[in-house]
Enzyme design. Sequence first.
Site, PDB file in Angstrom:
ATOM      1  N   HIS A 108     -11.818  10.967 -19.028  1.00 45.84           N
ATOM      2  CA  HIS A 108     -11.548   9.537 -19.162  1.00 45.84           C
ATOM      3  C   HIS A 108     -12.424   8.692 -18.244  1.00 45.84           C
ATOM      4  O   HIS A 108     -12.445   7.475 -18.379  1.00 45.84           O
ATOM      5  CB  HIS A 108     -10.075   9.240 -18.868  1.00 45.84           C
ATOM      6  N   LYS A 135      -7.839   5.245 -23.726  1.00 46.78           N
ATOM      7  CA  LYS A 135      -7.914   4.121 -22.793  1.00 46.78           C
ATOM      8  C   LYS A 135      -9.317   3.922 -22.223  1.00 46.78           C
ATOM      9  O   LYS A 135      -9.583   2.899 -21.586  1.00 46.78           O
ATOM     10  CB  LYS A 135      -6.951   4.316 -21.614  1.00 46.78           C
ATOM     11  N   TYR A 165      -0.544  10.356 -17.171  1.00 55.93           N
ATOM     12  CA  TYR A 165      -0.295  11.420 -16.213  1.00 55.93           C
ATOM     13  C   TYR A 165       1.161  11.863 -16.320  1.00 55.93           C
ATOM     14  O   TYR A 165       2.079  11.041 -16.311  1.00 55.93           O
ATOM     15  CB  TYR A 165      -0.600  10.940 -14.796  1.00 55.93           C
ATOM     16  N   ARG A 234      12.796  18.043 -14.465  1.00 52.22           N
ATOM     17  CA  ARG A 234      11.750  17.714 -15.436  1.00 52.22           C
ATOM     18  C   ARG A 234      12.191  17.958 -16.877  1.00 52.22           C
ATOM     19  O   ARG A 234      11.736  17.262 -17.793  1.00 52.22           O
ATOM     20  CB  ARG A 234      10.496  18.552 -15.155  1.00 52.22           C
ATOM     21  N   GLU A 302       3.118  21.662 -18.003  1.00 51.17           N
ATOM     22  CA  GLU A 302       3.363  22.631 -16.936  1.00 51.17           C
ATOM     23  C   GLU A 302       4.527  23.567 -17.246  1.00 51.17           C
ATOM     24  O   GLU A 302       4.887  24.397 -16.400  1.00 51.17           O
ATOM     25  CB  GLU A 302       3.584  21.893 -15.610  1.00 51.17           C
ATOM     26  N   LYS A 372     -10.345  19.565  -7.204  1.00 51.09           N
ATOM     27  CA  LYS A 372     -10.960  18.536  -7.972  1.00 51.09           C
ATOM     28  C   LYS A 372     -12.205  18.021  -7.252  1.00 51.09           C
ATOM     29  O   LYS A 372     -12.318  18.136  -6.032  1.00 51.09           O
ATOM     30  CB  LYS A 372     -10.025  17.353  -8.155  1.00 51.09           C
TER      31      LYS A 372
END
Length: 436
Positions: A108, A135, A165, A234, A302, A372
């Site tokens: 993105h 986006k 996210y 979750r 996840e 990252k």
Amino acid sequence: MVQLESAKCSFLLCLGICIIFCSAIYLKAKISNTPKVSVLSCQLLPENCPILPSLTPGFRWERQDCPINYIVDAKANCSRLRSELHFITVPLSKEEEDYPLAFIITIHKELEAFVRLLRAIYTPQNVYCVHVDAKASGDYKRSVRNLVRCFPNVFLASVSERVMYAGFSRLKADLNCMKDLMRFPVKWRRVINLCGQDFPIQTNLELVRYMQGSEWRGKNMAPGVKQPSYIQYRTRFQYEEVNDSVAPRGKGQTKGPPPHNLTIYFGTAYYSLTRAFAQYVLNSAVAKDLLSWSRDTFSPDEHYWVTLNHVEEAPGSNVNGGWEGNIRAIKWKDQEGASHQGCKGRYIRDICIFRTGDLLWVVEKYSMFANKFETTSFPEALDCLELWHRHKVLQQALVPVQPSWQLITEVPKSTEGQQQSSTLSYPQIKGSNFSS
């Protein structure tokens, strides 16, 4: 008669001026629209790059790549683009050619980081599906589209999600690409998912050998364990994507039990899956029902892959598996002092954004990929790792190395511009034999 001759001369003069003026406009437009990759001044080697192999005595490193403008014109010459961007254009071994891989890349932002990731993992026998976030800006989307059109085995996802996210849209993006990859004519063997902030540690040859080794041959890598109690919120409550974020639905509305009496697992969103398992995910009732149930959960990517990987009838499942599988080298903040000694860059969402000081830990972990990197924050880290990785790739090549593939070479200190490579050693995965 004199008046006629005068008018004729004036006409011819005006015509000549018009022709010159129009030719100038045409040439200017032709030059400005000439498809090209803009080469800027060559950059120096990154400072304090601790992972570059030791130099042969009497030699120095010479960099072959220069920073470029990654905004590619729609009519850019693809042959020149592939050469100037240093893409590898032939399989580097028969072993790799016979075991094509598929990649899902969700991006993105940071166009330069994406291009450098793609060229690091690119080989012509593999297949690459690129999902660009809905986006993303129009310029970003056009640049990616202009780039991928130059590669017959790289394509954009047919459906683009507006990715949030921890939202269901992130899982859906992977599934969109997985469907497209199953329709692609190349019969790839395994699929690996990546994001734009990943970068490889293992070469393509090492990936192939690692996944074909005795531990993982025919098995999926989707690390995880039974859902711990502290993470059960979750999937116990309902969530929805609202205003570019994921929030609880209503006043803590609870969910029903998972379908097919499934036990929910918690693990990494990253994976390496067999082709047969991908078919199972897209076609089986168990996978479809779990997907539907997961729509209003928090960060479903996840739990989705790892839960299905513990279903006994799923192809390549690892029912008794845990966190095994060197998928990613990540420095988590809560593991500081245990698995690593701190982040030299900075933490975002408890994940380290690497600096060069983190790279020795990264390469020693010897995972498939590292995460990252940010070119806007610490560009030297990605720069350093990229030079190390490409040099290793070419050292392992079993075909003649083309000059355009090189990002860095060893040259004699006393000779400017004369290139000469040497044999350097790299850590090998278990069972590797690069001389074969």
